[in-house]
Write a protein that holds these residues in place. Structure first.
Motif, mmCIF file in Angstrom:
data_model
loop_
_atom_site.group_PDB
_atom_site.id
_atom_site.type_symbol
_atom_site.label_atom_id
_atom_site.label_comp_id
_atom_site.label_asym_id
_atom_site.label_seq_id
_atom_site.Cartn_x
_atom_site.Cartn_y
_atom_site.Cartn_z
ATOM 1 N N ASN A 188 38.629 28.782 70.947
ATOM 2 C CA ASN A 188 40.437 29.048 71.451
ATOM 3 C C ASN A 188 41.555 29.563 70.480
ATOM 4 O O ASN A 188 42.320 30.607 70.983
ATOM 5 C CB ASN A 188 40.626 28.271 72.561
ATOM 6 N N ASP A 189 41.112 28.611 69.092
ATOM 7 C CA ASP A 189 42.553 29.183 68.334
ATOM 8 C C ASP A 189 41.606 29.989 67.820
ATOM 9 O O ASP A 189 42.415 30.728 66.680
ATOM 10 C CB ASP A 189 41.977 27.657 67.045
ATOM 11 N N ILE A 190 40.741 30.742 67.498
ATOM 12 C CA ILE A 190 40.042 31.458 66.543
ATOM 13 C C ILE A 190 40.423 32.752 67.531
ATOM 14 O O ILE A 190 40.982 34.146 66.926
ATOM 15 C CB ILE A 190 38.375 32.068 66.899
ATOM 16 N N ARG A 191 40.712 32.450 69.065
ATOM 17 C CA ARG A 191 40.552 34.039 69.606
ATOM 18 C C ARG A 191 42.305 33.573 69.610
ATOM 19 O O ARG A 191 42.797 35.032 69.691
ATOM 20 C CB ARG A 191 40.034 33.235 71.563
ATOM 21 N N GLU A 192 42.920 32.978 69.673
ATOM 22 C CA GLU A 192 44.521 33.184 69.707
ATOM 23 C C GLU A 192 45.105 33.626 68.185
ATOM 24 O O GLU A 192 46.027 34.658 68.521
ATOM 25 C CB GLU A 192 45.265 31.481 69.401
ATOM 26 N N LYS A 193 44.357 33.509 66.780
ATOM 27 C CA LYS A 193 44.512 34.107 66.523
ATOM 28 C C LYS A 193 44.205 35.582 65.338
ATOM 29 O O LYS A 193 44.757 36.262 64.778
ATOM 30 C CB LYS A 193 44.055 33.482 64.711
ATOM 31 N N ARG A 194 43.237 36.227 66.991
ATOM 32 C CA ARG A 194 43.209 37.277 66.679
ATOM 33 C C ARG A 194 43.847 38.589 68.384
ATOM 34 O O ARG A 194 43.268 39.232 68.460
ATOM 35 C CB ARG A 194 41.965 37.554 67.477
ATOM 36 N N GLY A 195 44.896 37.593 68.480
ATOM 37 C CA GLY A 195 45.681 38.023 69.404
ATOM 38 C C GLY A 195 45.097 37.559 71.306
ATOM 39 O O GLY A 195 45.655 38.484 71.850
ATOM 40 N N LEU A 196 44.624 37.123 71.133
ATOM 41 C CA LEU A 196 44.257 36.620 72.687
ATOM 42 C C LEU A 196 44.417 35.551 73.144
ATOM 43 O O LEU A 196 44.877 34.348 73.426
ATOM 44 C CB LEU A 196 42.401 36.712 73.284
ATOM 45 N N ALA A 197 45.565 35.378 73.824
ATOM 46 C CA ALA A 197 46.109 34.763 75.028
ATOM 47 C C ALA A 197 45.605 33.717 75.596
ATOM 48 O O ALA A 197 45.650 32.699 75.416
ATOM 49 C CB ALA A 197 48.405 35.120 75.846
ATOM 50 N N ASN A 198 44.777 34.725 76.798
ATOM 51 C CA ASN A 198 44.509 33.611 77.046
ATOM 52 C C ASN A 198 43.583 32.565 76.767
ATOM 53 O O ASN A 198 42.473 33.364 75.825
ATOM 54 C CB ASN A 198 43.815 34.778 78.373
ATOM 55 N N THR A 199 42.664 31.335 77.510
ATOM 56 C CA THR A 199 41.804 30.587 76.472
ATOM 57 C C THR A 199 40.449 30.854 77.644
ATOM 58 O O THR A 199 41.054 31.027 79.131
ATOM 59 C CB THR A 199 42.783 29.323 76.939
ATOM 60 N N LEU A 200 39.690 30.641 76.689
ATOM 61 C CA LEU A 200 38.480 29.890 77.053
ATOM 62 C C LEU A 200 38.607 28.790 78.411
ATOM 63 O O LEU A 200 38.959 27.446 77.597
ATOM 64 C CB LEU A 200 37.083 30.131 76.803
ATOM 65 N N THR A 201 38.101 28.955 79.361
ATOM 66 C CA THR A 201 37.185 27.460 81.027
ATOM 67 C C THR A 201 36.287 27.052 79.681
ATOM 68 O O THR A 201 34.928 27.231 79.590
ATOM 69 C CB THR A 201 36.768 27.872 81.966
ATOM 70 N N GLN A 202 36.919 25.552 79.223
ATOM 71 C CA GLN A 202 35.736 24.939 79.126
ATOM 72 C C GLN A 202 34.879 24.435 79.677
ATOM 73 O O GLN A 202 34.729 24.128 80.970
ATOM 74 C CB GLN A 202 36.962 23.567 78.758
ATOM 75 N N ARG A 203 33.574 24.797 78.898
ATOM 76 C CA ARG A 203 32.044 24.465 80.215
ATOM 77 C C ARG A 203 31.323 23.298 79.759
ATOM 78 O O ARG A 203 31.184 22.987 77.937
ATOM 79 C CB ARG A 203 31.787 26.344 79.200
ATOM 80 N N ASN A 204 30.688 23.045 80.329
ATOM 81 C CA ASN A 204 30.506 21.440 79.996
ATOM 82 C C ASN A 204 29.031 21.116 79.900
ATOM 83 O O ASN A 204 27.784 20.715 79.717
ATOM 84 C CB ASN A 204 30.682 19.967 80.375
ATOM 85 N N SER A 205 28.191 22.318 79.225
ATOM 86 C CA SER A 205 26.863 22.441 78.680
ATOM 87 C C SER A 205 26.419 23.430 77.263
ATOM 88 O O SER A 205 27.059 24.118 77.888
ATOM 89 C CB SER A 205 25.600 23.149 80.038
ATOM 90 N N PHE A 206 25.449 23.136 77.240
ATOM 91 C CA PHE A 206 25.615 23.789 75.599
ATOM 92 C C PHE A 206 24.881 25.431 75.691
ATOM 93 O O PHE A 206 25.852 25.674 74.967
ATOM 94 C CB PHE A 206 24.353 23.146 74.983
#
Length: 517
Positions: free
Chosen positions: A447-465
């Motif tokens: 999500n930090d990478i995404r924010e630095k590329r202009g994306l305000a919405n964060t990814l929903t955390q998933r709990n499987s690889f």
């Protein structure tokens, strides 16, 4: 015919007959090298020749960046309306590796890579016997040249393994690629994947130790980090230029980053994480803002809509097409515009006259690349807005290779082909956390990478690889547009690339040259 300069051996492609060994690079002629290895200038010239060869079209100048490998990663759409596209790239898109045209390209890639390896071995063998007195800066310069030669040898071997052998996740214990450590060597024996990777790792360890004697000093850090050093051209010359312009060479941090990539490929997760973390932390140590960075700020310096017909002016005005501060190592070719036919593949307008367009665009699948689980993000992601250009008002092509409307042959960004990015180090760290079950930290990085590329919405955390891999791949395919790394991600993780389909073995592994099997 006798070739009197080893430089010709580095920059000229040697021809072979069917019965000659692919690794017998000496068959075409013997070399008189006494004058070339008489002093440090000659050694520097040979090392620069290795880098020049890696920047040629058969390697990172085209086929291992936006060409062959990115076609194999299914980045492009070669629809019928693009009738001028080279048929060979359509074949790579369809995994038709056994056609004559694709086999020719594959064989040239193999030959070019092992030519670099052969010349690296020759350089290593000579410099190991050389006296420090032959170099202006003595042992310091000798160690630096030798370290970079070892790193070049490791990089070329590793990418041949990634192309021609199964990834460790699908290792069948068969032998594929030889690891060549001597010059000349016409009887190299193919190796299994795991012992081959150990050879790569050993070479990189040695390379890191050798370049550290300069690159970790205050002067060395400055030579690697400053904005002015992030170009392969310099107003300095000779030994001074060799020590100054190191930002895109296989310097200390580029080698550590390559170690992280190799360790991850070998599934040595702790070591991969440690190397990646060292590189990431180096970007901000001591508050140096000029060091490599994880954002794409340079791409947003010019306003405008790249899809507007007048967007050519916007792209022409840009000073940074490839987020240079994010690049850890790049291949370089002074003549890339001419050598790799970039005008045909990335020019924004069609050529006038001559019966129509001669452009053969690599059309990216932008809608697929910028579609997330929850929304389409191509209108907000900087990598879409600033790195995709609508050529001829029709074809979506990569802005990283944008051909300016005037003097394209002088464009610095066309001469560099990124091989290692800081973002990959963040991906390695995120994947490490996910494999350890720490999904909170893994998604924090994504999500930090995404924010630095202009994306305000964060990814929903998933709990499987497996679900994390889906999100990782979605971001990586945007980050690595036309850089030749996405295919290896699919292969290493055995991840689906479209419609839940995975690469088959015949798709994941290029066919070995006939006389190497």
């Amino acid at each position: 015919m006798k070739i009197y300069s080893r430089i010709l051996a580095i920059v000229c492609l040697l021809s072979f007959t069917a019965c000659e060994s692919w690794l017998d690079v000496q068959q075409e002629g013997e070399f008189e090298s006494g004058h070339l290895f008489a002093d440090g200038e000659g050694y520097r010239a040979v090392l620069n020749g290795l880098y020049k060869s890696m920047g040629a079209p058969n390697l990172y100048g085209r086929e291992l960046s936006f060409g062959m490998v990115d076609c194999m990663s299914q980045q492009y759409d070669f629809s019928d309306k693009l009738s001028n596209q080279d048929e060979v790239y359509r074949d790579f898109l369809g995994f038709k590796y056994l056609n004559n045209s694709t086999r020719n390209v594959i064989d040239r890639v193999w030959l070019s890579a092992f030519k670099v390896i052969a010349n690296a071995n020759d350089l290593i063998q000579n410099i190991e016997q050389a006296s420090a007195d032959q170099f202006r800066q003595g042992e310091l310069e000798r160690s630096l040249i030798m370290g970079e030669a070892y790193a070049c040898r490791a990089l070329m071997h590793f990418d041949m393994l990634r192309l021609f052998a199964p990834a460790p996740v699908n290792d069948d214990q068969q032998t594929y690629v030889p690891y060549v450590e001597n010059y000349p060597n016409i009887l190299a024996t193919s190796m299994q994947v795991t012992p081959f990777l150990e050879k790569v790792i050993d070479d990189l360890k040695h390379a890191k130790e050798l370049v550290a004697v300069y690159d970790t000093t205050e002067a060395g850090v400055e030579a690697n980090a400053t904005a002015s050093a992030r170009t392969s051209l310099s107003t300095k010359s000779g030994a001074e230029a060799f020590f100054y312009g190191r930002a895109y060479r296989l310097n200390y941090y580029a080698i550590v980053a390559l170690q992280a990539r190799v360790y991850q490929y070998a599934n040595r997760l702790d070591e991969a994480f440690a190397c990646a973390k060292e590189v990431v932390e180096a970007g901000t140590q001591n508050g140096r803002n000029a060091f490599f960075a994880d954002d794409f700020r340079g791409l947003t310096s010019v306003s405008g809509n790249p899809e507007d017909p007048e967007g050519i002016e916007t792209f022409d005005a840009r000073s940074d097409y490839k987020s240079k501060s994010n690049v850890l190592f790049a291949a370089y070719n002074q003549r890339a515009y001419e050598d790799a036919a970039l005008g045909s593949y990335f020019k924004p307008k069609a050529e006038e006259g001559g019966g129509g367009s001669v452009n053969r665009y690599f059309v990216v699948r932008r809608e697929d690349m910028f579609k997330s689980r929850s929304s389409d993000e191509w209108e907000t992601d900087i990598r879409s807005k600033c790195l995709i250009f609508l050529a001829q008002k029709t074809y979506m092509i990569s802005g990283k290779w944008y051909v300016p409307s005037t003097k394209p042959e002088e464009s610095e960004h066309l001469r560099m082909s990124p091989v290692l990015r800081l973002t990959e180090m963040r991906y390695i760290m995120a994947e490490y956390y996910a494999k350890k079950g720490n999904f909170e930290e893994a998604y924090s990085i994504l999500n930090d990478i995404r924010e630095k590329r202009g994306l305000a919405n964060t990814l929903t955390q998933r709990n499987s690889f497996s679900e994390f891999v889906t999100d990782l791949v979605e971001d990586a395919r945007r980050e690595w547009i036309s850089e030749g790394q996405l295919f290896y991600l699919y292969k290493r993780l055995d991840a689906p690339f479209e419609q839940n389909r995975k690469l088959t073995k015949s798709e994941a592994c290029l066919p070995l040259p006939a006389d190497q099997k």
